[in-house]
Write a protein that holds these residues in place. Structure first.
Motif, PDB file in Angstrom:
ATOM      1  N   ASN A  37       0.799  -1.232   0.000  1.00 21.50           N
ATOM      2  CA  ASN A  37       0.000   0.000   0.000  1.00 21.50           C
ATOM      3  C   ASN A  37       0.827   1.275   0.000  1.00 21.50           C
ATOM      4  N   VAL A  38       1.901   1.302  -0.773  1.00 22.31           N
ATOM      5  CA  VAL A  38       2.741   2.495  -0.881  1.00 22.31           C
ATOM      6  C   VAL A  38       2.670   3.014  -2.311  1.00 22.31           C
ATOM      7  N   SER A  39       2.483   4.328  -2.465  1.00 24.38           N
ATOM      8  CA  SER A  39       2.549   4.979  -3.766  1.00 24.38           C
ATOM      9  C   SER A  39       3.829   5.801  -3.823  1.00 24.38           C
ATOM     10  N   VAL A  40       4.637   5.539  -4.839  1.00 21.37           N
ATOM     11  CA  VAL A  40       5.895   6.263  -5.012  1.00 21.37           C
ATOM     12  C   VAL A  40       5.692   7.177  -6.216  1.00 21.37           C
ATOM     13  N   TYR A  41       5.565   8.476  -5.945  1.00 23.37           N
ATOM     14  CA  TYR A  41       5.169   9.432  -6.964  1.00 23.37           C
ATOM     15  C   TYR A  41       6.355   9.984  -7.747  1.00 23.37           C
ATOM     16  N   THR A  42       6.050  10.531  -8.916  1.00 22.93           N
ATOM     17  CA  THR A  42       7.052  11.192  -9.746  1.00 22.93           C
ATOM     18  C   THR A  42       7.820  12.200  -8.908  1.00 22.93           C
ATOM     19  N   GLY A  43       9.138  12.166  -9.042  1.00 19.53           N
ATOM     20  CA  GLY A  43       9.999  13.052  -8.273  1.00 19.53           C
ATOM     21  C   GLY A  43      10.746  12.333  -7.168  1.00 19.53           C
ATOM     22  N   THR A  51       4.617  12.751  -0.754  1.00 16.51           N
ATOM     23  CA  THR A  51       3.871  13.769  -1.481  1.00 16.51           C
ATOM     24  C   THR A  51       4.784  14.287  -2.596  1.00 16.51           C
ATOM     25  N   ASN A  52       4.222  15.028  -3.549  1.00 18.96           N
ATOM     26  CA  ASN A  52       5.093  15.578  -4.592  1.00 18.96           C
ATOM     27  C   ASN A  52       4.778  17.026  -4.968  1.00 18.96           C
ATOM     28  N   PHE A 104      -8.355  21.585  -8.618  1.00 20.28           N
ATOM     29  CA  PHE A 104      -8.742  22.354  -9.802  1.00 20.28           C
ATOM     30  C   PHE A 104      -7.570  23.089 -10.452  1.00 20.28           C
ATOM     31  N   ILE A 105      -6.343  22.900  -9.919  1.00 21.89           N
ATOM     32  CA  ILE A 105      -5.155  23.515 -10.525  1.00 21.89           C
ATOM     33  C   ILE A 105      -4.162  22.422 -10.866  1.00 21.89           C
ATOM     34  N   ASN A 106      -3.732  22.392 -12.137  1.00 23.70           N
ATOM     35  CA  ASN A 106      -2.740  21.413 -12.576  1.00 23.70           C
ATOM     36  C   ASN A 106      -1.350  21.912 -12.188  1.00 23.70           C
ATOM     37  N   ARG A 107      -0.694  21.186 -11.290  1.00 32.64           N
ATOM     38  CA  ARG A 107       0.638  21.584 -10.826  1.00 32.64           C
ATOM     39  C   ARG A 107       1.687  20.519 -11.141  1.00 32.64           C
ATOM     40  N   LYS A 108       1.479  19.769 -12.214  1.00 33.68           N
ATOM     41  CA  LYS A 108       2.429  18.715 -12.574  1.00 33.68           C
ATOM     42  C   LYS A 108       3.807  19.262 -12.910  1.00 33.68           C
ATOM     43  N   ASP A 109       3.896  20.526 -13.257  1.00 32.33           N
ATOM     44  CA  ASP A 109       5.201  21.133 -13.529  1.00 32.33           C
ATOM     45  C   ASP A 109       5.862  21.646 -12.253  1.00 32.33           C
ATOM     46  N   GLU A 110       5.209  21.414 -11.100  1.00 30.76           N
ATOM     47  CA  GLU A 110       5.750  21.857  -9.821  1.00 30.76           C
ATOM     48  C   GLU A 110       6.158  20.696  -8.911  1.00 30.76           C
ATOM     49  N   PHE A 111       6.219  19.466  -9.464  1.00 28.00           N
ATOM     50  CA  PHE A 111       6.646  18.325  -8.652  1.00 28.00           C
ATOM     51  C   PHE A 111       8.024  18.596  -8.079  1.00 28.00           C
ATOM     52  N   ARG A 112       8.204  18.275  -6.806  1.00 22.63           N
ATOM     53  CA  ARG A 112       9.496  18.479  -6.148  1.00 22.63           C
ATOM     54  C   ARG A 112      10.193  17.142  -5.960  1.00 22.63           C
TER      55      ARG A 112
END
Length: 192
Positions: A64-70, A86-87, A94-102
């Motif tokens: 049950n672990v999600s390893v997110y982009t970044g 978190t990323n 309602f805001i796309n922040r995929k270009d803000e992944f840390r």
């Protein structure tokens, strides 16, 4: 192309992933495209690996672990059951922040306990240990032991995962492997 890894029939492994030899991918795991997964890794039930994630060799991810982009996990990292990465710092649906992944980096040999949360954009040091349920909000030094919410340091750990007790000269010895460690200027290093 021959697969040198095992994937359970219920697992989904998307194209363009690099997966090392002897890796085990268990029930209901989803490995998304463009991941790099090293050799001898274990991905437990219900794990999700997002695109562009990098896992070193011998990484163990419990259920049950999600390893997110970044996220980057170096060799020998342990991720406990249901721990969370978190990323994005300020998510809104309602805001796309995929270009803000840390980027979050978990260094070699570090362990993160069950149900811990790691806020994005930090680095967890080599052989650090994060206690179950801790909420990590800032960088963690090598060999540090952190617990609580927010996580605070309560000691130092050996490579083998034993709490170190330093003498008056700042030297500690691991009771398992007998490696010696030096504490100086609030940093721990392996010594001869």
């Amino acid at each position: 192309m021959k697969n040198d890894y095992y994937a359970h029939p219920t697992a989904i492994v998307e194209p363009d992933c690099e997966i090392g030899a002897n890796t085990k991918i268990w029930h209901f795991v989803h490995v998304m495209n463009d991941c790099q997964i090293g050799e001898d890794c274990v991905l437990g039930q219900n794990v999700m690996i997002a695109p562009h994630v990098v896992l070193g060799n011998s990484v163990k991810i419990q259920n049950n672990v999600s390893v997110y982009t970044g996220v980057i996990c170096e060799d020998d990292v342990f991720l406990g059951p249901s721990m969370v990465f978190t990323n994005v710092m300020n998510p809104r649906s309602f805001i796309n922040r995929k270009d803000e992944f840390r980027k979050t980096i978990v260094r070699k040999g570090a362990s993160i306990g069950a149900n811990a949360t790691v806020i994005c954009g930090i680095e967890i040091g080599r052989y650090a240990m994060i206690g179950a349920g801790a909420v990590v909000t800032k960088d963690v030094p090598d060999y540090a032991l952190l617990v609580g919410n927010p996580a605070r340091q309560i000691g130092w750990m050996s490579d083998c995962g034993h709490k170190l007790a330093f003498d008056a000269q700042g030297i500690a010895v691991c009771p398992t492997c007998r490696k010696k460690y030096k504490l100086k200027d609030n940093k721990v290093e392996e010594t001869l």
